[in-house]
Scaffold this motif. Sequence first.
Motif, PDB file in Angstrom:
ATOM      1  N   UNK A 382       0.821  -1.214   0.000  1.00 58.87           N
ATOM      2  CA  UNK A 382       0.000   0.000   0.000  1.00 58.87           C
ATOM      3  C   UNK A 382       0.849   1.256   0.000  1.00 58.87           C
ATOM      4  N   UNK A 383       0.154   2.395  -0.044  1.00 59.54           N
ATOM      5  CA  UNK A 383       0.833   3.667   0.151  1.00 59.54           C
ATOM      6  C   UNK A 383       1.353   3.741   1.584  1.00 59.54           C
ATOM      7  N   UNK A 384       2.461   4.416   1.830  1.00 59.73           N
ATOM      8  CA  UNK A 384       3.015   4.456   3.187  1.00 59.73           C
ATOM      9  C   UNK A 384       2.092   5.166   4.169  1.00 59.73           C
ATOM     10  N   UNK A 385       1.981   4.590   5.354  1.00 58.51           N
ATOM     11  CA  UNK A 385       1.215   5.228   6.429  1.00 58.51           C
ATOM     12  C   UNK A 385       2.029   6.389   7.003  1.00 58.51           C
ATOM     13  N   UNK A 386       1.457   7.065   8.026  1.00 65.38           N
ATOM     14  CA  UNK A 386       2.132   8.236   8.607  1.00 65.38           C
ATOM     15  C   UNK A 386       3.508   7.857   9.155  1.00 65.38           C
ATOM     16  N   UNK A 387       3.591   6.721   9.871  1.00 66.15           N
ATOM     17  CA  UNK A 387       4.881   6.290  10.413  1.00 66.15           C
ATOM     18  C   UNK A 387       5.858   5.969   9.286  1.00 66.15           C
ATOM     19  N   UNK A 388       5.366   5.322   8.249  1.00 66.84           N
ATOM     20  CA  UNK A 388       6.224   4.999   7.113  1.00 66.84           C
ATOM     21  C   UNK A 388       6.706   6.241   6.383  1.00 66.84           C
ATOM     22  N   UNK A 389       5.850   7.264   6.297  1.00 70.53           N
ATOM     23  CA  UNK A 389       6.273   8.501   5.624  1.00 70.53           C
ATOM     24  C   UNK A 389       7.377   9.216   6.418  1.00 70.53           C
ATOM     25  N   UNK A 390       7.289   9.173   7.742  1.00 70.68           N
ATOM     26  CA  UNK A 390       8.357   9.771   8.556  1.00 70.68           C
ATOM     27  C   UNK A 390       9.669   9.009   8.335  1.00 70.68           C
ATOM     28  N   UNK A 391       9.604   7.678   8.282  1.00 72.82           N
ATOM     29  CA  UNK A 391      10.809   6.885   8.034  1.00 72.82           C
ATOM     30  C   UNK A 391      11.385   7.184   6.650  1.00 72.82           C
ATOM     31  N   UNK A 409       7.301  15.223  11.273  1.00 74.30           N
ATOM     32  CA  UNK A 409       5.937  14.744  11.504  1.00 74.30           C
ATOM     33  C   UNK A 409       4.918  15.604  10.767  1.00 74.30           C
ATOM     34  N   UNK A 410       5.151  16.909  10.748  1.00 71.85           N
ATOM     35  CA  UNK A 410       4.250  17.809  10.036  1.00 71.85           C
ATOM     36  C   UNK A 410       4.325  17.576   8.530  1.00 71.85           C
ATOM     37  N   UNK A 411       5.530  17.364   8.027  1.00 72.99           N
ATOM     38  CA  UNK A 411       5.672  17.086   6.590  1.00 72.99           C
ATOM     39  C   UNK A 411       4.988  15.765   6.241  1.00 72.99           C
ATOM     40  N   UNK A 412       5.080  14.777   7.134  1.00 73.00           N
ATOM     41  CA  UNK A 412       4.420  13.497   6.887  1.00 73.00           C
ATOM     42  C   UNK A 412       2.907  13.667   6.793  1.00 73.00           C
ATOM     43  N   UNK A 413       2.338  14.546   7.616  1.00 70.11           N
ATOM     44  CA  UNK A 413       0.903  14.815   7.523  1.00 70.11           C
ATOM     45  C   UNK A 413       0.565  15.510   6.204  1.00 70.11           C
ATOM     46  N   UNK A 414       1.433  16.420   5.770  1.00 66.52           N
ATOM     47  CA  UNK A 414       1.190  17.152   4.525  1.00 66.52           C
ATOM     48  C   UNK A 414       1.312  16.255   3.294  1.00 66.52           C
ATOM     49  N   UNK A 415       2.019  15.134   3.410  1.00 64.31           N
ATOM     50  CA  UNK A 415       2.214  14.231   2.261  1.00 64.31           C
ATOM     51  C   UNK A 415       1.298  13.015   2.331  1.00 64.31           C
ATOM     52  N   UNK A 416       0.176  13.100   2.994  1.00 61.89           N
ATOM     53  CA  UNK A 416      -0.766  11.983   3.030  1.00 61.89           C
ATOM     54  C   UNK A 416      -1.288  11.697   1.624  1.00 61.89           C
ATOM     55  N   UNK A 417      -1.289  10.423   1.249  1.00 60.34           N
ATOM     56  CA  UNK A 417      -1.707  10.031  -0.094  1.00 60.34           C
ATOM     57  C   UNK A 417      -0.565   9.990  -1.090  1.00 60.34           C
ATOM     58  N   UNK A 418       0.637  10.383  -0.682  1.00 59.07           N
ATOM     59  CA  UNK A 418       1.805  10.322  -1.561  1.00 59.07           C
ATOM     60  C   UNK A 418       2.414   8.921  -1.502  1.00 59.07           C
ATOM     61  N   UNK A 419       2.923   8.452  -2.639  1.00 61.15           N
ATOM     62  CA  UNK A 419       3.630   7.170  -2.665  1.00 61.15           C
ATOM     63  C   UNK A 419       5.070   7.372  -2.215  1.00 61.15           C
ATOM     64  N   UNK A 420       5.786   6.273  -2.012  1.00 62.98           N
ATOM     65  CA  UNK A 420       7.179   6.378  -1.623  1.00 62.98           C
ATOM     66  C   UNK A 420       8.013   7.106  -2.659  1.00 62.98           C
TER      67      UNK A 420
END
Length: 493
Positions: A382-391, A409-420
């Motif tokens: 799947x698309x990365x979750x919030x924890x995965x986006x931070x990693x 953490x804020x950038x990870x919230x702003x990139x919700x729905x983005x792929x790796x």
Amino acid sequence: MHVLSSMNWAEICDNAKKGREYALLGNYDSSVVYYQGVIQQIHKHCQTLRDPALKVRWQQVRQELTEEYEQVKAIMGTLESFKTEKPNDIFAPQTEERPEDPAVWPPPIPAEHRNPVAVKRPNSAVKQQRKDSPALQHRGAGPAGRGQAKSDRPGVRDARGTKPKDDKGKKGSGDAQEQDQKKFDGTGYDSDLVDSLERDIVSRNPNVHWDDIADLEDAKKLLKEAVVLPMWMPEFFKGIRRPWKGVLMVGPPGTGKTMLAKAVATECGTTFFNVSSSTLTSKYRGESEKLVRLLFEMARFYAPTTIFIDEIDSICGRRGTSDEHEASRRVKSELLIQMDGVGGALENDDPSKMVMVLAATNFPWDIDEALRRRLEKRIYIPLPAAVGRVELLKINLREVELAADMDLDLIAEMTEGYSGSDITNVCRDASMMAMRRRIQGLTPEEIRALSKDELQMPVTMEDFTLTLKKISKSVSAADLEKYVAWMGEFGSV
């Protein structure tokens, strides 16, 4: 005066003509035989002559043919030396002068320490002759020349990664100096087909580790269970617990499917075939099916093996559609037959001899039903979750200096729905923002005069804010619904 019979005269002419023709065609073995025969015939004829002038003319002809014969033998000697010489050394420029003899010679090297392969260096005269000889150039361009050039390819002898080699304490580590690495015998197959598949063996380390892939713990766990554990616990993975013969990774583009395959090649120590649709496609009728069969035979030979087929929907789409070509259907059928053969061989065989097919696709609904059955494990990437986006942000920015105001953490919230892949592009663009501001308005001369320290400026939160306004996500919500629906119907995690 002895008169040469018309039959002997025609035979001498014919033998000399054939010797020259075979030399021009590159068939030096046959050429040498004809040259030897005609030289011997002329020698016998000269012994029967009584006219001195005629005898001198025949001796001149014999001398010319002897010189041609020696040239052909020199070319054969050059080719023999190439068989034992390393390719890199053959074409290396010979710029160094010949060293002088030392005042005191060292003691001879013991026989047990000598190189088992005797390397002969052709002298410069033979090299020049090889360069200027039209017969040798013709041979190099023909099929026989290609066969000799490929006979000493290093091939796949270092493709076995970290698998132990023998009982003498020498561990296989992909080292090219291993002399005992087994080599696939392509007898019965076209050497070009064998070479094309050997090029697809990942013989070098892709250098992608499990830690380089953010999140996707379920996928990592399944791949470790399918590839690593059967080699660690062979007694357990037998019978009904035999290893999975096929794993299909499904998901939107840019979620890390190919990265997972590279991690398998790096971490698991199996022979890894990276196969694409172009590898198994040929313009000649029937050759594509031979490539598929040869691929699996080589995989069984180098087992344990992982065959990775990226974008498998381009090779094995649904059969029976109106736009399906007959050649494409034969390739699909051969692929299905070979995968069934792999599975049958595993039921009563050693798990260390396993062959696993690892496939990835962005269009699982286009895959043939029979192939879907053979790919026993079907996992969703799947698309990365919030924890995965931070990693992911940490992995991509680990070599970049960050400003004090950075909030991952804020950038990870702003990139919700983005792929790796989307997040990687965002990090790349944001890391170049400071450089763009620094060179704005400068001339090319001033830009070239900038020092490295002037361009090494930290990445700020503002850089990411501006970048996210320009780079949008690449996967739509409608596409995600299709993946979830397909996995709900056909998934097998």
